[in-house]
Scaffold this active site. Structure first.
Site, PDB file in Angstrom:
ATOM      1  N   ASN A  32      -8.013  -7.756   5.857  1.00 37.80           N
ATOM      2  CA  ASN A  32      -7.192  -8.083   4.691  1.00 37.80           C
ATOM      3  C   ASN A  32      -6.967  -6.866   3.800  1.00 37.80           C
ATOM      4  O   ASN A  32      -5.869  -6.670   3.260  1.00 37.80           O
ATOM      5  CB  ASN A  32      -7.824  -9.222   3.893  1.00 37.80           C
ATOM      6  CG  ASN A  32      -7.494 -10.580   4.486  1.00 37.80           C
ATOM      7  OD1 ASN A  32      -6.729 -10.684   5.443  1.00 37.80           O
ATOM      8  ND2 ASN A  32      -8.067 -11.625   3.935  1.00 37.80           N
ATOM      9  N   HIS A  53       7.147  -4.330   3.866  1.00 39.18           N
ATOM     10  CA  HIS A  53       8.306  -4.823   3.123  1.00 39.18           C
ATOM     11  C   HIS A  53       8.049  -4.616   1.636  1.00 39.18           C
ATOM     12  O   HIS A  53       7.172  -5.254   1.047  1.00 39.18           O
ATOM     13  CB  HIS A  53       8.556  -6.301   3.431  1.00 39.18           C
ATOM     14  CG  HIS A  53       8.788  -6.579   4.882  1.00 39.18           C
ATOM     15  ND1 HIS A  53       9.966  -6.239   5.520  1.00 39.18           N
ATOM     16  CD2 HIS A  53       7.991  -7.135   5.833  1.00 39.18           C
ATOM     17  CE1 HIS A  53       9.883  -6.583   6.793  1.00 39.18           C
ATOM     18  NE2 HIS A  53       8.696  -7.118   7.012  1.00 39.18           N
ATOM     19  N   LEU A 111      -5.459 -16.977   8.923  1.00 40.88           N
ATOM     20  CA  LEU A 111      -4.272 -17.822   8.862  1.00 40.88           C
ATOM     21  C   LEU A 111      -3.300 -17.308   7.806  1.00 40.88           C
ATOM     22  O   LEU A 111      -3.691 -17.057   6.670  1.00 40.88           O
ATOM     23  CB  LEU A 111      -4.652 -19.268   8.540  1.00 40.88           C
ATOM     24  CG  LEU A 111      -5.695 -19.922   9.443  1.00 40.88           C
ATOM     25  CD1 LEU A 111      -5.959 -21.350   8.975  1.00 40.88           C
ATOM     26  CD2 LEU A 111      -5.236 -19.911  10.895  1.00 40.88           C
ATOM     27  N   ARG A 112      -2.031 -17.212   8.174  1.00 42.80           N
ATOM     28  CA  ARG A 112      -0.990 -16.876   7.203  1.00 42.80           C
ATOM     29  C   ARG A 112      -0.390 -18.164   6.664  1.00 42.80           C
ATOM     30  O   ARG A 112       0.039 -19.023   7.440  1.00 42.80           O
ATOM     31  CB  ARG A 112       0.113 -16.047   7.853  1.00 42.80           C
ATOM     32  CG  ARG A 112      -0.309 -14.679   8.366  1.00 42.80           C
ATOM     33  CD  ARG A 112       0.785 -14.081   9.228  1.00 42.80           C
ATOM     34  NE  ARG A 112       1.053 -14.919  10.394  1.00 42.80           N
ATOM     35  CZ  ARG A 112       2.137 -14.826  11.155  1.00 42.80           C
ATOM     36  NH1 ARG A 112       3.072 -13.945  10.861  1.00 42.80           N
ATOM     37  NH2 ARG A 112       2.296 -15.618  12.198  1.00 42.80           N
ATOM     38  N   CYS A 131      -5.886 -14.834  -0.601  1.00 38.04           N
ATOM     39  CA  CYS A 131      -6.788 -13.941   0.142  1.00 38.04           C
ATOM     40  C   CYS A 131      -6.811 -12.511  -0.371  1.00 38.04           C
ATOM     41  O   CYS A 131      -7.852 -12.001  -0.777  1.00 38.04           O
ATOM     42  CB  CYS A 131      -6.417 -13.945   1.620  1.00 38.04           C
ATOM     43  SG  CYS A 131      -6.715 -15.525   2.453  1.00 38.04           S
ATOM     44  N   LYS A 185      -8.481 -11.514  -4.024  1.00 37.92           N
ATOM     45  CA  LYS A 185      -9.929 -11.698  -4.158  1.00 37.92           C
ATOM     46  C   LYS A 185     -10.702 -10.933  -3.080  1.00 37.92           C
ATOM     47  O   LYS A 185     -11.812 -10.446  -3.339  1.00 37.92           O
ATOM     48  CB  LYS A 185     -10.295 -13.184  -4.123  1.00 37.92           C
ATOM     49  CG  LYS A 185     -10.191 -13.884  -2.806  1.00 37.92           C
ATOM     50  CD  LYS A 185     -10.625 -15.338  -2.918  1.00 37.92           C
ATOM     51  CE  LYS A 185     -10.592 -16.056  -1.575  1.00 37.92           C
ATOM     52  NZ  LYS A 185     -11.602 -15.542  -0.634  1.00 37.92           N
ATOM     53  N   LYS A 221     -13.265  -9.561   8.573  1.00 35.08           N
ATOM     54  CA  LYS A 221     -12.330 -10.308   7.736  1.00 35.08           C
ATOM     55  C   LYS A 221     -11.888  -9.487   6.535  1.00 35.08           C
ATOM     56  O   LYS A 221     -10.690  -9.349   6.246  1.00 35.08           O
ATOM     57  CB  LYS A 221     -12.991 -11.621   7.288  1.00 35.08           C
ATOM     58  CG  LYS A 221     -12.256 -12.365   6.194  1.00 35.08           C
ATOM     59  CD  LYS A 221     -10.911 -12.896   6.647  1.00 35.08           C
ATOM     60  CE  LYS A 221     -10.286 -13.754   5.551  1.00 35.08           C
ATOM     61  NZ  LYS A 221      -8.980 -14.280   5.936  1.00 35.08           N
ATOM     62  N   LYS A 234       4.655 -16.266  -1.839  1.00 29.95           N
ATOM     63  CA  LYS A 234       5.447 -16.019  -0.639  1.00 29.95           C
ATOM     64  C   LYS A 234       6.177 -17.307  -0.293  1.00 29.95           C
ATOM     65  O   LYS A 234       5.842 -18.377  -0.823  1.00 29.95           O
ATOM     66  CB  LYS A 234       4.548 -15.570   0.524  1.00 29.95           C
ATOM     67  CG  LYS A 234       3.549 -16.617   0.978  1.00 29.95           C
ATOM     68  CD  LYS A 234       2.716 -16.138   2.155  1.00 29.95           C
ATOM     69  CE  LYS A 234       3.509 -16.140   3.442  1.00 29.95           C
ATOM     70  NZ  LYS A 234       2.662 -15.865   4.626  1.00 29.95           N
TER      71      LYS A 234
END
Length: 441
Positions: free
Chosen positions: A211, A254, A153-154, A263, A266, A207, A324
């Protein structure tokens, strides 16, 4: 299906609410009585666009409720999710599984029948195998079932990501676990979302690998931005040229002040430690971690250089402090490193953020928190755009200039064009654009 979600943090609350919206009967459990009281009164403890309305709708329709009583909810559950925090452990960077193990023990004690326990928290490779053994040892009278279901999830787009994901990853090694997870995610079949069934260790590693790869893309383009500044190239055009290649893609290219959030920091650390412990070091990710940490200090140095090498008793107006936009999350936000370093140079900081100021006030000392963006800018010597919230994307630059004492604009997100800022009377410093130098001259 009857679903229990243990943990009402970002992942647990969003996931539980979306499962309820799929039609499942969901109970979200948390030990924090204040948070549960807030949820039961219609409040939302995190900021995520659209989540408040979705929670209210599903509570009203009886599919979603909140409680501190884990035992009674687990007894009737078909599936129990563990969605508690796994912060970096102090001293070595490993994921701290204290909360995961505590939740698993409580689940085991509360089970009255074979129940599927699913880990939604991000956990190191081998954790779910350990959970299986932990459940089996604690409840030898019941045959445990476990699965790994990592989240992707963002923050700011979490509801859309949950309901229309690129894929759903499930680590499950028994027929019962696989069938229950397929039933749980059946509503996504209409969108033909791939459901990837893998082994437990594979799901856990997917996962971390995902990331770490995205963090690597961010770090790569940031280093390209440094090179662009030295040779007169434009990193935005470089990123566009790279991203047009389907093998690379435009996302996460970007340039900016480095990654942060709940996320990437860590998870990259945990993957590094896992690789080292396994005798298979992930040296690329080791470099990514180091470069990202150094970048935050470099961005403060960039601001100092833009101010002529002197920030003593100068006012710096900061726009955006969360890691963000569209979130109130301050975890590992670049602002937490940049602002104290500016203060060490003697700067006086005034800052604004649409959602993050309450949390940031607990983490940053000596900052004046402004009610509006213009209040943060008033009488400032330097303006720094640190987080690209929409509300900062269309500033009246001439009005901004009229409010400031000196006219230095440092855009760490490349929202504005150099010529339009200079036309309003500012000296301009972006990231990886021609005419910009990184650090003190």
């Amino acid at each position: 299906m009857r679903v229990v979600m243990i943990g009402t943090g970002y992942v647990g609350l969003v996931s539980g609410t979306c499962f309820a919206d799929f039609g499942h009967e969901v109970v979200c459990v948390d030990k924090n009585e204040q948070k549960i009281d807030q949820l039961n009164q219609g409040g939302i403890p995190i900021y995520e666009p659209g989540l408040d309305l979705l929670v209210a709708q599903n509570v009203k329709e009886g599919r979603l409720r909140f409680t501190t009583d884990l035992a009674s909810t687990v007894a009737d559950a078909d599936v129990v999710f563990v969605a508690v925090g796994t912060p970096s452990r102090r001293g070595d960077g490993h994921a701290d599984l204290t909360y995961v193990h505590a939740a698993v023990d409580e689940i085991a004690d509360a089970m009255t029948k074979p129940t599927l326990v699913v880990t939604k928290s991000t956990v190191p490779v081998g954790t779910n195998r350990g959970i299986f053994n932990r459940l089996k040892a604690r409840r030898p009278d019941l045959e445990p079932e476990v699965a790994s279901n990592p989240e992707f999830l963002r923050e700011g787009s979490a509801i859309e990501d949950f309901k229309r994901p690129d894929r759903v990853v499930v680590g499950a090694e028994t027929e019962m676990a696989q069938k229950l997870m397929e039933r749980l995610y059946r509503p996504l079949n209409l969108n033909r979302v791939p459901l990837m069934i893998t082994g437990l260790e594979t799901a856990e590693l997917i996962k971390y690998a995902a990331n770490a790869f995205l963090a690597t893309k961010i770090t790569f383009i940031n280093e390209m931005a440094d090179l662009c500044e030295k040779v007169g190239a434009n990193v935005q055009e470089v990123a566009r040229g790279m991203g047009s290649d389907n093998r690379i893609g435009p996302k996460f290219l970007h340039a900016g002040p480095g990654y942060g959030g709940s996320c990437f920091p860590k998870d990259t650390l945990a993957l590094v430690k896992t690789g080292q412990d396994a005798g298979a070091p992930i040296t690329i990710v080791e470099q990514v971690v180091g470069v990202n940490e150094a970048r935050k200090a470099a961005m403060a140095d960039k601001i100092l250089a833009a101010a002529g090498g002197d920030l003593q008793d100068k006012k710096v107006g900061i726009l955006g402090v969360t890691f963000k936009p569209n979130t109130d999350d301050m975890r590992d936000a670049p602002s937490l490193a940049i602002i104290p370093r500016l203060q060490s140079f003697g700067a006086k900081i005034s800052a604004h953020d649409p959602e993050g100021m309450k949390e940031a006030a607990h983490l940053l000392d000596g900052v004046t928190w402004a009610e509006t963006p213009l209040d943060a800018i008033k009488d400032a010597d330097v303006l720094v755009l640190l987080t690209e919230w929409d509300t900062y994307r269309a500033l009246d630059l001439h009005k901004v200039a009229s409010l400031m004492r000196q006219h230095v604009f440092v855009d760490l997100r490349n929202v504005y064009k150099k010529d339009e800022v200079e036309e309003a009377g500012f000296s301009f410093s972006g990231v990886g654009v021609p005419g910009t130098n990184i650090g003190p001259a």
